[in-house]
Every structure is written in C-alpha cells, then in structure tokens.
Scaffold this active site. Structure first.
Site, PDB file in Angstrom:
ATOM      1  CE  LYS A  52      -3.844  -2.459   2.054  1.00 42.24           C
ATOM      2  NZ  LYS A  52      -4.708  -2.789   3.176  1.00 42.24           N
ATOM      3  CD  GLN A  96      -3.558  -4.429   6.230  1.00 41.84           C
ATOM      4  OE1 GLN A  96      -3.702  -3.388   5.591  1.00 41.84           O
ATOM      5  NE2 GLN A  96      -3.923  -5.592   5.741  1.00 41.84           N
ATOM      6  CG  ASP A 119      -9.610  -0.105   4.589  1.00 42.77           C
ATOM      7  OD1 ASP A 119      -9.264  -0.612   3.509  1.00 42.77           O
ATOM      8  OD2 ASP A 119      -8.913  -0.131   5.618  1.00 42.77           O
TER       9      ASP A 119
HETATM   10  N1  GUN Z   1      -6.989  -6.837   5.837  1.00 38.86           N
HETATM   11  C1  GUN Z   1      -7.294  -7.606   4.782  1.00 38.86           C
HETATM   12  N2  GUN Z   1      -7.836  -6.840   3.794  1.00 38.86           N
HETATM   13  C2  GUN Z   1      -7.856  -5.576   4.247  1.00 38.86           C
HETATM   14  C3  GUN Z   1      -8.289  -4.335   3.699  1.00 38.86           C
HETATM   15  O1  GUN Z   1      -8.782  -4.230   2.569  1.00 38.86           O
HETATM   16  N3  GUN Z   1      -8.119  -3.249   4.488  1.00 38.86           N
HETATM   17  C4  GUN Z   1      -7.603  -3.322   5.744  1.00 38.86           C
HETATM   18  N4  GUN Z   1      -7.500  -2.193   6.452  1.00 38.86           N
HETATM   19  N5  GUN Z   1      -7.198  -4.455   6.291  1.00 38.86           N
HETATM   20  C5  GUN Z   1      -7.333  -5.574   5.541  1.00 38.86           C
END
Ligand code: GUN
Length: 283
Positions: A52, A96, A119
């Site tokens: 990311k 996350q 998100d």
């Molecule tokens: N963990 C697995 N997929 C995601 C996601 O799309 N966003 C976040 N913040 N955590 C995750």
C-alpha cells in the site's frame, strides 16, 4: 477461448488515472496524505501494508506510516485515530486488519471519521453503499466491479453468485452487484446444495478462504469466475479458492491468482484516497 482477466494491467491503468488526478491536484497546491497504521508484526499484514505504501509513492500520495507494537492498547489506538481525524493534512486513515485480539475491530472502525474511511468499512459508508448514496466503497468488491466493467462483462440481469459473507468482501460484493442490476445469491457455510447454486451462476465470485475448493463441478459452462482467495501452497506457489487449472476450460473468463483480484484492492484504495482529497463524499 477462455479470457484471462488481467488484474495487473487493469489495476495499473487505474493507478495511472489516479496519478494524473494527484498531479493535477498538486498543481492546485493540494497534497493527499494517507495514514497507514499497523499494530503488531503479522508478516502477511506487513507485506500488504508495504504494498500500500509503495502504491502511494507511485501515484504521488504521501503515506504517513505508524508501526505500533503488539501491546498497543485500544485506548492508545483510539487516541491516534482521534488525532488523525482532527488533522486537516491527513485525508485518509487505514488501519490494517486483523488487529491483535485485545483490540475490538468494530470499535476501531467506528472511530475513524467516515470522511477519512478510505477502506469503506465504517457503518455510515456501508449504509450509504446499500442505499445508493455517495460514500467510500469497500476496495476489494469495488475492484471486482471494475475488473468486470473494464473487461466488458455486463452484470445487468446476470445470475451472480457470491460465496462468502464477510463484511469486507461477501456482503459489500452482493450489494454492489445488486446496484449493477445483477440477480444476486449469497452462499455461505450453511448453504445447502452449494454446487447446484453455483452452477446457476453466470458470474461466480469466490471468497471462501479455502485453497482450490472450487472445481469444475461448481461451474456452469461459459461462466465468469472471480477468485478472491490467496494462499501459499507447500511448494511456495500461490493459489486461490478456485482450482484454476481444473476449471479453466469451462469458463468464459477467469481471474488468475496472483495477478487477478489482489492488485485491484490497492488500486481502489488509491482511488478512494483521491476521492477523499478531491470531492469528499462525506464532507
Ligand atoms: N486486511 C485484509 N484486507 C484488508 C483491507 O482491505 N483493508 C484493511 N485495512 N485491512 C485488511
């Protein structure tokens, strides 16, 4: 001939579009910044977070990294989120998941201001999506809609079957397919006759979390198959929830693993960050 849906190329195109918008915003003196928070050192999460941050660097978004120890308390995390909510130079906040078990995920998700919830997990954004109002869309399902649209696969009137009902993928996926006028069925661990239901699907979205569980007996001839799963096999290779080689010839189109859905999640996160800095749906 089965079409391989190229998530790498489509996500690259989206990132390049985002990059152009970020460049234009910079010319107007606007910088976009995303706070990326990881609690603990789960190795899979570390890989995702790193990807990311790399995507942010590519499109020109400033990423502000918070690597917090496993012992961080819920209160400490809430304090950080509150500070970032009130910081006008921060456009998006990403925590996350999964979080360590002593921190309640729902409490953390609700603490993020909906206008910074890139998100798309906050109940306000989920609700807005369900009733067709502006808001941030959950990145993986939004990415799958883009994969279909940009591969000229129409959703309207199609039998769409989603396997999996998680808050992150299955439920928002169903809502977005419905919004595109698909006829949607959601399957889960208690579904009876799963094979028969899947065999009705023109578009089958698989998010079960079990390596290679879906074989040709689940697929209607000519179906479009989207595989959300990603697993590391004993031979170190990656595979999805779908037995790709076994189902390939039955499908009209299929996403590979890796290089299908995976890169789309990050591309859509970048898209949401720009939306947040440009014409924020919640402000
Ligand atoms: N963990 C697995 N997929 C995601 C996601 O799309 N966003 C976040 N913040 N955590 C995750």
């Amino acid at each position: 001939m089965t079409k391989i849906i190229d998530g790498k190329a489509i996500s690259q195109a989206i990132k390049d579009e985002v990059k152009d918008t970020v460049d234009a915003l910079k010319k107007d003196g606007k910088e976009i910044a995303l706070a990326v928070i990881q609690v603990g050192d789960d190795p899979a999460s570390a890989v995702y977070v790193n990807n990311k941050k790399k995507a942010c660097a590519y499109v020109g978004i400033r990423s502000i990294s918070y690597e917090l120890p496993e012992v961080t308390t819920e209160e400490e995390l809430l304090k950080l989120i509150n500070d970032l909510n009130n910081d006008p130079s921060c456009n998006g906040i990403l925590v996350q998941l999964p979080l360590p078990s002593h921190i309640r995920e729902d409490v953390i998700i609700k603490a993020i201001h909906p206008s910074k919830d890139v998100d798309g997990f906050h109940p306000e954004n989920v609700g807005a999506m369900l009733i067709g109002q502006p808001g941030f869309l959950s990145c993986t399902p939004a990415g799958i809609i883009q994969l279909l649209k940009r591969s000229d696969i129409s959703i309207e009137g199609k039998e769409c079957v989603v396997i999996g009902r998680s808050n992150i993928v299955g439920k928002p996926m169903a809502a977005l397919l419905l919004r595109e006028n698909g006829t949607v069925t959601v399957c889960h661990s208690r579904t009876k006759n799963l094979k028969e239901v899947c065999r009705r699907a023109d578009i089958l979205i698989v998010a079960i979390g079990k390596p290679k569980m879906i074989g040709p007996e689940y697929i209607k001839e000519g179906a479009v198959v989207i595989d959300v799963g990603i697993h590391r096999m004993e031979n170190k290779k990656l595979c999805g929830d779908v037995d790709y080689d076994a189902v390939f010839s039955r499908c009209s189109a299929i996403t590979p693993v890796p290089g299908g859905v995976g890169p789309m999640t990050i591309a859509m996160l970048m898209y949401n960050c720009v939306l947040s800095g440009k014409d924020n749906p919640n402000r």
